[in-house]
Motif scaffolding. Structure first.
Motif, PDB file in Angstrom:
ATOM      1  N   LEU A 167      24.770  33.046  48.473  1.00 60.41           N
ATOM      2  CA  LEU A 167      25.124  33.077  49.935  1.00 60.41           C
ATOM      3  C   LEU A 167      24.957  31.421  50.373  1.00 60.41           C
ATOM      4  O   LEU A 167      25.817  30.952  51.035  1.00 60.41           O
ATOM      5  N   LYS A 168      23.709  30.767  49.924  1.00 60.21           N
ATOM      6  CA  LYS A 168      23.382  29.756  50.386  1.00 60.21           C
ATOM      7  C   LYS A 168      24.295  28.517  49.961  1.00 60.21           C
ATOM      8  O   LYS A 168      24.788  27.766  50.411  1.00 60.21           O
ATOM      9  N   GLU A 169      24.667  28.833  48.639  1.00 59.35           N
ATOM     10  CA  GLU A 169      25.759  27.866  47.912  1.00 59.35           C
ATOM     11  C   GLU A 169      26.993  28.100  48.715  1.00 59.35           C
ATOM     12  O   GLU A 169      27.508  26.851  48.790  1.00 59.35           O
ATOM     13  N   LEU A 170      27.438  29.021  48.880  1.00 60.17           N
ATOM     14  CA  LEU A 170      28.636  29.128  49.650  1.00 60.17           C
ATOM     15  C   LEU A 170      28.644  28.644  51.235  1.00 60.17           C
ATOM     16  O   LEU A 170      29.792  28.131  51.454  1.00 60.17           O
ATOM     17  N   ASP A 171      27.501  28.905  51.743  1.00 60.13           N
ATOM     18  CA  ASP A 171      27.383  28.155  53.087  1.00 60.13           C
ATOM     19  C   ASP A 171      27.293  26.568  53.093  1.00 60.13           C
ATOM     20  O   ASP A 171      27.835  26.150  53.763  1.00 60.13           O
ATOM     21  N   LYS A 172      27.020  26.020  51.924  1.00 61.09           N
ATOM     22  CA  LYS A 172      26.764  24.860  51.601  1.00 61.09           C
ATOM     23  C   LYS A 172      28.114  24.272  51.627  1.00 61.09           C
ATOM     24  O   LYS A 172      28.485  23.133  51.938  1.00 61.09           O
ATOM     25  N   GLN A 173      28.942  24.852  50.904  1.00 59.38           N
ATOM     26  CA  GLN A 173      30.382  24.591  50.611  1.00 59.38           C
ATOM     27  C   GLN A 173      31.109  24.913  51.714  1.00 59.38           C
ATOM     28  O   GLN A 173      32.484  24.753  51.734  1.00 59.38           O
ATOM     29  N   LYS A 174      30.769  25.510  52.612  1.00 57.27           N
ATOM     30  CA  LYS A 174      31.515  25.994  54.220  1.00 57.27           C
ATOM     31  C   LYS A 174      32.635  26.801  53.667  1.00 57.27           C
ATOM     32  O   LYS A 174      33.683  26.829  54.224  1.00 57.27           O
ATOM     33  N   TYR A 175      32.272  27.793  52.714  1.00 57.38           N
ATOM     34  CA  TYR A 175      33.196  28.666  52.320  1.00 57.38           C
ATOM     35  C   TYR A 175      33.512  29.537  53.689  1.00 57.38           C
ATOM     36  O   TYR A 175      32.568  30.289  54.136  1.00 57.38           O
ATOM     37  N   ASP A 176      34.740  29.529  53.888  1.00 60.51           N
ATOM     38  CA  ASP A 176      35.301  30.712  54.956  1.00 60.51           C
ATOM     39  C   ASP A 176      36.179  31.569  54.589  1.00 60.51           C
ATOM     40  O   ASP A 176      36.798  32.334  55.464  1.00 60.51           O
ATOM     41  N   GLY A 177      36.224  32.220  53.218  1.00 58.66           N
ATOM     42  CA  GLY A 177      36.958  33.174  52.816  1.00 58.66           C
ATOM     43  C   GLY A 177      36.499  34.520  52.854  1.00 58.66           C
ATOM     44  O   GLY A 177      35.403  34.934  53.571  1.00 58.66           O
ATOM     45  N   TRP A 178      36.974  35.606  52.336  1.00 53.66           N
ATOM     46  CA  TRP A 178      36.368  36.864  52.255  1.00 53.66           C
ATOM     47  C   TRP A 178      35.435  37.327  51.382  1.00 53.66           C
ATOM     48  O   TRP A 178      35.368  36.758  50.061  1.00 53.66           O
ATOM     49  N   PHE A 179      34.377  37.944  51.764  1.00 49.48           N
ATOM     50  CA  PHE A 179      33.449  38.631  50.841  1.00 49.48           C
ATOM     51  C   PHE A 179      33.914  40.150  50.617  1.00 49.48           C
ATOM     52  O   PHE A 179      33.849  40.960  51.531  1.00 49.48           O
ATOM     53  N   VAL A 180      34.436  40.518  49.454  1.00 45.46           N
ATOM     54  CA  VAL A 180      34.979  41.703  49.148  1.00 45.46           C
ATOM     55  C   VAL A 180      34.078  42.360  48.412  1.00 45.46           C
ATOM     56  O   VAL A 180      33.356  42.216  47.184  1.00 45.46           O
ATOM     57  N   ILE A 181      33.514  43.661  48.833  1.00 45.90           N
ATOM     58  CA  ILE A 181      32.526  44.588  48.229  1.00 45.90           C
ATOM     59  C   ILE A 181      33.265  45.523  47.419  1.00 45.90           C
ATOM     60  O   ILE A 181      33.884  46.234  47.843  1.00 45.90           O
ATOM     61  N   GLU A 182      32.914  45.101  46.075  1.00 45.51           N
ATOM     62  CA  GLU A 182      33.598  46.399  45.041  1.00 45.51           C
ATOM     63  C   GLU A 182      32.455  46.892  44.216  1.00 45.51           C
ATOM     64  O   GLU A 182      31.834  46.358  43.412  1.00 45.51           O
ATOM     65  N   TYR A 183      32.129  48.153  44.535  1.00 41.85           N
ATOM     66  CA  TYR A 183      30.734  48.698  44.278  1.00 41.85           C
ATOM     67  C   TYR A 183      31.168  49.392  42.861  1.00 41.85           C
ATOM     68  O   TYR A 183      31.859  50.805  43.231  1.00 41.85           O
ATOM     69  N   GLU A 184      31.083  48.951  41.640  1.00 42.58           N
ATOM     70  CA  GLU A 184      31.627  49.610  40.509  1.00 42.58           C
ATOM     71  C   GLU A 184      30.382  50.637  39.873  1.00 42.58           C
ATOM     72  O   GLU A 184      29.828  50.247  38.836  1.00 42.58           O
ATOM     73  N   ALA A 185      29.862  51.540  40.553  1.00 45.08           N
ATOM     74  CA  ALA A 185      28.632  52.472  40.180  1.00 45.08           C
ATOM     75  C   ALA A 185      28.677  53.556  41.165  1.00 45.08           C
ATOM     76  O   ALA A 185      29.308  53.708  42.077  1.00 45.08           O
ATOM     77  N   ASP A 186      28.061  54.885  40.475  1.00 48.88           N
ATOM     78  CA  ASP A 186      28.042  55.998  41.476  1.00 48.88           C
ATOM     79  C   ASP A 186      29.199  56.454  42.084  1.00 48.88           C
ATOM     80  O   ASP A 186      29.172  56.824  43.349  1.00 48.88           O
ATOM     81  N   TRP A 187      30.152  56.404  41.195  1.00 50.13           N
ATOM     82  CA  TRP A 187      31.422  56.465  41.771  1.00 50.13           C
ATOM     83  C   TRP A 187      31.762  57.755  42.594  1.00 50.13           C
ATOM     84  O   TRP A 187      32.451  57.559  43.703  1.00 50.13           O
ATOM     85  N   ASN A 188      31.056  58.776  42.517  1.00 48.85           N
ATOM     86  CA  ASN A 188      31.131  60.121  43.313  1.00 48.85           C
ATOM     87  C   ASN A 188      30.423  59.984  44.588  1.00 48.85           C
ATOM     88  O   ASN A 188      30.745  61.016  45.506  1.00 48.85           O
ATOM     89  N   ASP A 189      29.362  59.069  44.656  1.00 48.23           N
ATOM     90  CA  ASP A 189      28.540  59.089  45.899  1.00 48.23           C
ATOM     91  C   ASP A 189      28.106  57.718  45.997  1.00 48.23           C
ATOM     92  O   ASP A 189      26.563  57.561  45.510  1.00 48.23           O
ATOM     93  N   ASN A 190      28.579  56.699  46.569  1.00 51.29           N
ATOM     94  CA  ASN A 190      28.033  55.291  46.571  1.00 51.29           C
ATOM     95  C   ASN A 190      28.225  54.852  48.102  1.00 51.29           C
ATOM     96  O   ASN A 190      28.028  53.699  48.278  1.00 51.29           O
ATOM     97  N   LEU A 191      28.517  55.731  49.033  1.00 48.47           N
ATOM     98  CA  LEU A 191      28.656  55.129  50.288  1.00 48.47           C
ATOM     99  C   LEU A 191      27.535  54.594  50.971  1.00 48.47           C
ATOM    100  O   LEU A 191      27.496  53.202  51.564  1.00 48.47           O
ATOM    101  N   GLU A 192      26.346  55.260  50.626  1.00 51.83           N
ATOM    102  CA  GLU A 192      25.172  54.674  51.414  1.00 51.83           C
ATOM    103  C   GLU A 192      24.818  53.164  50.671  1.00 51.83           C
ATOM    104  O   GLU A 192      24.153  52.307  51.348  1.00 51.83           O
ATOM    105  N   LYS A 193      25.305  53.001  49.610  1.00 50.66           N
ATOM    106  CA  LYS A 193      24.731  51.856  48.821  1.00 50.66           C
ATOM    107  C   LYS A 193      25.762  50.711  49.207  1.00 50.66           C
ATOM    108  O   LYS A 193      25.424  49.551  49.475  1.00 50.66           O
ATOM    109  N   VAL A 194      27.046  51.202  49.503  1.00 52.73           N
ATOM    110  CA  VAL A 194      27.981  50.230  50.094  1.00 52.73           C
ATOM    111  C   VAL A 194      27.490  49.630  51.650  1.00 52.73           C
ATOM    112  O   VAL A 194      27.505  48.667  51.766  1.00 52.73           O
TER     113      VAL A 194
END
Length: 285
Positions: free
Chosen positions: A248-275
């Protein structure tokens, strides 16, 4: 004493002002593949009320939680650019109710003829989609660029995604994407990096982000239990080995203003709390 108090007040004000400048609001979305065991209707229900700004939806996700709702061929109705108007209207209603928008779609192919291009652009316009995340070959980039210029497409960009080495993805190394994008001929093609897949290839995510500085418009942001583990074992941000704070510090340094997309590829049936933990991490860091 008054001078000391005044000096202290000024310093405090400057620190507060600096902190305000450094506090970067992040555009956070969830890739609905995270909930690929569920319908898009159920996915929106799960995420409703969470502090996210949008969704990245993958083509082919079943639309309705009622499995009895099928198309004329008896197949489940899915999210795709050939959806019937009535299904589009239903989805729009769910999105409005949850105060969500679809910010990107993918991974998917790219239209290679004018009719398909127009259809895809109309579909994107219908939902306000601005990114198509794809692994399409370079010749498709050129065709997309050509048609974008011809039809004045200024709203939608291609974002080139990377999977791991050996998956058939030719963009697994960030330097490859960097070279392909650095010739300056593309106005509508950018990187859609996935730091987790870099890790699967034993590539340092920080180095990848540096290589693609200025070229990224969306990122599949991830943490993993072990760096270099090809099994891609996702864990909540800040609890694994990918050093999310440093990324995140590197992206802030770059002034990145795009999207942070969470793709949580684990615990497929019950991962909402981790998201939820991942969302909180992005909001607090």
């Amino acid at each position: 004493m008054k001078k000391l108090l005044l000096t202290g007040a000024i310093i405090l004000s400057l620190l507060t002002f600096t902190a305000t400048l450094q506090a970067k609001p992040r555009k956070v979305a969830v890739q609905t593949y995270t909930f690929n065991r569920f319908s898009l209707e159920e996915t929106i229900e799960k995420l409703k009320g969470l502090k996210i700004d949008g969704l990245e939806v993958y083509p082919g996700q079943r639309l309705y939680k009622d499995k009895g709702k099928v198309d004329a061929k008896g197949k489940p109705i899915t999210f795709n650019e050939r959806m019937a108007k009535e299904d589009i209207d239903v989805l729009k209603g769910w999105l409005k109710d949850a105060n969500f928008k679809i910010v990107s779609i993918g991974c998917t192919g790219t239209p290679d003829n004018e009719n398909d291009f127009k259809k895809t652009m109309d579909f994107c316009k219908e939902f306000g989609i601005q990114r198509i995340v794809t692994e399409a070959p370079v010749r498709a980039w050129d065709r997309f660029e050509e048609l974008s210029e011809k039809f004045g497409n200024t709203e939608v960009d291609l974002c080139i995604h990377n999977h791991e080495k050996g998956s058939g993805n030719q963009y697994w190394h960030p330097e490859v994407v960097k070279i392909l994008l650095n010739d300056g001929k593309y106005k509508h093609v950018f990187s859609g990096a996935d730091v987790g897949h870099w890790s699967r290839c034993k590539l340092d995510p920080i180095s990848g982000l540096k290589a693609l500085k200025g070229k990224m418009k969306t990122i599949h942001f991830k943490d993993q239990k072990e760096f270099g583990n090809p099994q891609n074992l996702c864990v909540p941000f800040g609890t694994g080995e990918l050093d999310c704070v440093k990324m995140l510090k590197e992206l802030d340094k770059q002034k990145y203003d795009g999207w942070f997309v969470i793709e949580y590829e684990a615990d497929w049936n019950d991962n909402l709390e981790k998201v939820k933990q991942c969302i909180d991490f992005l909001r607090k860091n």
